[in-house]
Design an enzyme around this catalytic site. Structure first.
Site, short mmCIF file in Angstrom:
data_model
loop_
_atom_site.label_atom_id
_atom_site.label_comp_id
_atom_site.label_asym_id
_atom_site.label_seq_id
_atom_site.Cartn_x
_atom_site.Cartn_y
_atom_site.Cartn_z
N GLU A 165 46.17 8.51 13.18
CA GLU A 165 44.59 9.41 14.19
C GLU A 165 44.60 9.31 16.01
OE1 GLU A 165 42.53 11.18 13.92
OE2 GLU A 165 41.02 10.34 12.23
N LYS A 215 36.63 5.03 20.91
CA LYS A 215 35.71 5.61 21.89
C LYS A 215 34.49 4.36 20.96
CE LYS A 215 34.95 10.09 22.79
NZ LYS A 215 34.38 11.10 22.50
N PHE A 232 34.32 13.43 25.86
CA PHE A 232 35.03 14.20 25.54
C PHE A 232 36.41 14.63 26.34
CE2 PHE A 232 36.54 18.13 23.71
CZ PHE A 232 36.41 17.59 22.02
N ASP A 274 42.42 18.64 20.98
CA ASP A 274 42.40 19.89 21.01
C ASP A 274 40.65 20.25 21.75
OD1 ASP A 274 40.71 19.54 18.98
OD2 ASP A 274 40.33 21.80 18.48
N LYS A 294 45.27 18.21 13.02
CA LYS A 294 46.26 17.97 14.09
C LYS A 294 46.39 17.45 15.23
CE LYS A 294 45.38 23.16 13.40
NZ LYS A 294 44.71 24.34 13.78
N GLY A 295 45.03 16.11 15.28
CA GLY A 295 45.14 16.01 16.60
C GLY A 295 46.31 14.86 16.22
P1 5GP Z 1 34.90 10.75 13.74
O1 5GP Z 1 34.25 11.11 12.02
O2 5GP Z 1 35.19 9.30 14.29
O3 5GP Z 1 33.54 10.44 14.41
O4 5GP Z 1 36.03 11.72 14.63
C1 5GP Z 1 37.11 11.48 14.47
C2 5GP Z 1 37.78 12.85 14.72
O5 5GP Z 1 36.44 13.85 15.68
C3 5GP Z 1 38.85 12.46 15.60
O6 5GP Z 1 39.95 12.73 14.84
C4 5GP Z 1 38.86 13.74 16.50
O7 5GP Z 1 39.62 15.18 15.37
C5 5GP Z 1 37.71 14.46 16.56
N1 5GP Z 1 37.04 13.87 18.00
C6 5GP Z 1 36.35 12.41 18.77
N2 5GP Z 1 36.08 12.69 19.80
C7 5GP Z 1 36.82 13.79 20.56
C8 5GP Z 1 37.63 13.92 21.13
O8 5GP Z 1 37.03 13.02 22.61
N3 5GP Z 1 38.12 14.76 21.94
C9 5GP Z 1 38.76 15.63 20.74
N4 5GP Z 1 39.91 16.33 21.53
N5 5GP Z 1 38.32 14.75 19.47
C10 5GP Z 1 37.63 14.40 19.06
#
Ligand code: 5GP
Length: 197
Positions: free
Chosen positions: A115, A147, A168, A175, A59-60
Site C-alpha cells: 500500500e 498517518k 495530505f 496523487d 494506483k498509488g
Molecule cells: P484509508 O482507507 O486508510 O483512510 O485510506 C487509504 C487510501 O487513501 C490510500 O491508499 C490513499 O489512496 C488515500 N490517501 C490517504 N491519505 C492520503 C494522502 O495524504 N495523500 C494521498 N495522495 N492519498 C491519500
C-alpha cells in the site's frame, strides 16, 4: 515547432507546475530509497523459501511496489487490485469498492499487500478481510507511509516506511486528482493547489 518539440515543451511546463504546487518536500528521493532497501532486506529474510505474492494496490502503490520488489532478493509473484476509497478529494468517502480484482489464485500462498499510505485504515481492513476469505497461507502488509493520528481501525503495517503527520501528501505514486504521481519525492501540497481544484 514540430509535434515532438511541442510535446516536450508541454511536459516541461507541466513538470514545473507540479513542483510549484509543492509546499515542502517531506521525504526526499534518497531517504525513500534507503528505507525501501531496508524494507526489501527485511522481507527477503522473512519470506526466504516461501511462495510470496506481492499484491500492489493501484494506483498509488505502483512506484513503491516497483522499487520494493527489486530489493526483495527471493522469488516473488506480483498482482494488483484496485479499490476506491476516496473520491477526487482529500477526505475519505468511507466507501470501499473493488474496481479490479486479482488475476492470481492466492490459496495457500503468502500474501504481502503493498500500500502507498494507511490513513484511517478502512481500506486495508477491508482488503485484509476479503483476501483472508480466499485462504492464503499468511497475509502481511507493507506500507510506505502511515498517518497514525487518523486511524479509525486497529491495523498496523508489518513493514512500514515512514510515520507522517496528518498532512495530505503527493508524489512517489500518490496523487491529488490524478496529478503529481511522478514526483520522485513525497511532498506536501500548497493548500491552494487543491482548494482551486
Ligand atoms: P484509508 O482507507 O486508510 O483512510 O485510506 C487509504 C487510501 O487513501 C490510500 O491508499 C490513499 O489512496 C488515500 N490517501 C490517504 N491519505 C492520503 C494522502 O495524504 N495523500 C494521498 N495522495 N492519498 C491519500
Amino acid at each position: 515547432m514540430d509535434s515532438t518539440n511541442s510535446a516536450l515543451l508541454y511536459e516541461t511546463e507541466r513538470g514545473v507546475d507540479a513542483v510549484d504546487d509543492v509546499q515542502r518536500v517531506l521525504l526526499s528521493e534518497e531517504e525513500i530509497a534507503r528505507k525501501v532497501k531496508q524494507l526489501g532486506a527485511a522481507i527477503t529474510e522473512d519470506y526466504q523459501g516461501k511462495d510470496l505474492v506481492l499484491v500492489g494496490i493501484l494506483k498509488g502503490a505502483i512506484i513503491f511496489l516497483a522499487d520494493l520488489m527489486r530489493e526483495i532478493k527471493t522469488p516473488v509473484n506480483v498482482d494488483f487490485m484496485a479499490v476506491s476509497s476516496y473520491a477526487e478529494g482529500t477526505t475519505s468517502s468511507g466507501v470501499v469498492r473493488i474496481l479490479k480484482d486479482l488475476d492470481l489464485s492466492i490459496e495457500n500462498r503468502h500474501i504481502l499487500i503493498v500500500e502507498d499510505i494507511v490513513d484511517t485504515g478502512l481500506t486495508l481492513e477491508y482488503l485484509v478481510d476479503i483476501l483472508r476469505s480466499r485462504h492464503p497461507a499468511s497475509i502481511g502488509v507493507a506500507a510506505l507511509l502511515d498517518k497514525p493520528d487518523r486511524r479509525l481501525v486497529d491495523i498496523i503495517p508489518d513493514y512500514l516506511g515512514f510515520s507522517i503527520p496528518d498532512e495530505f501528501v503527493v508524489g512517489y505514486g500518490l496523487d491529488f486528482a490524478e496529478q503529481y504521481r511522478s514526483l520522485p519525492y513525497v511532498g506536501i501540497l500548497k493548500p491552494d493547489a487543491y482548494q482551486d481544484a
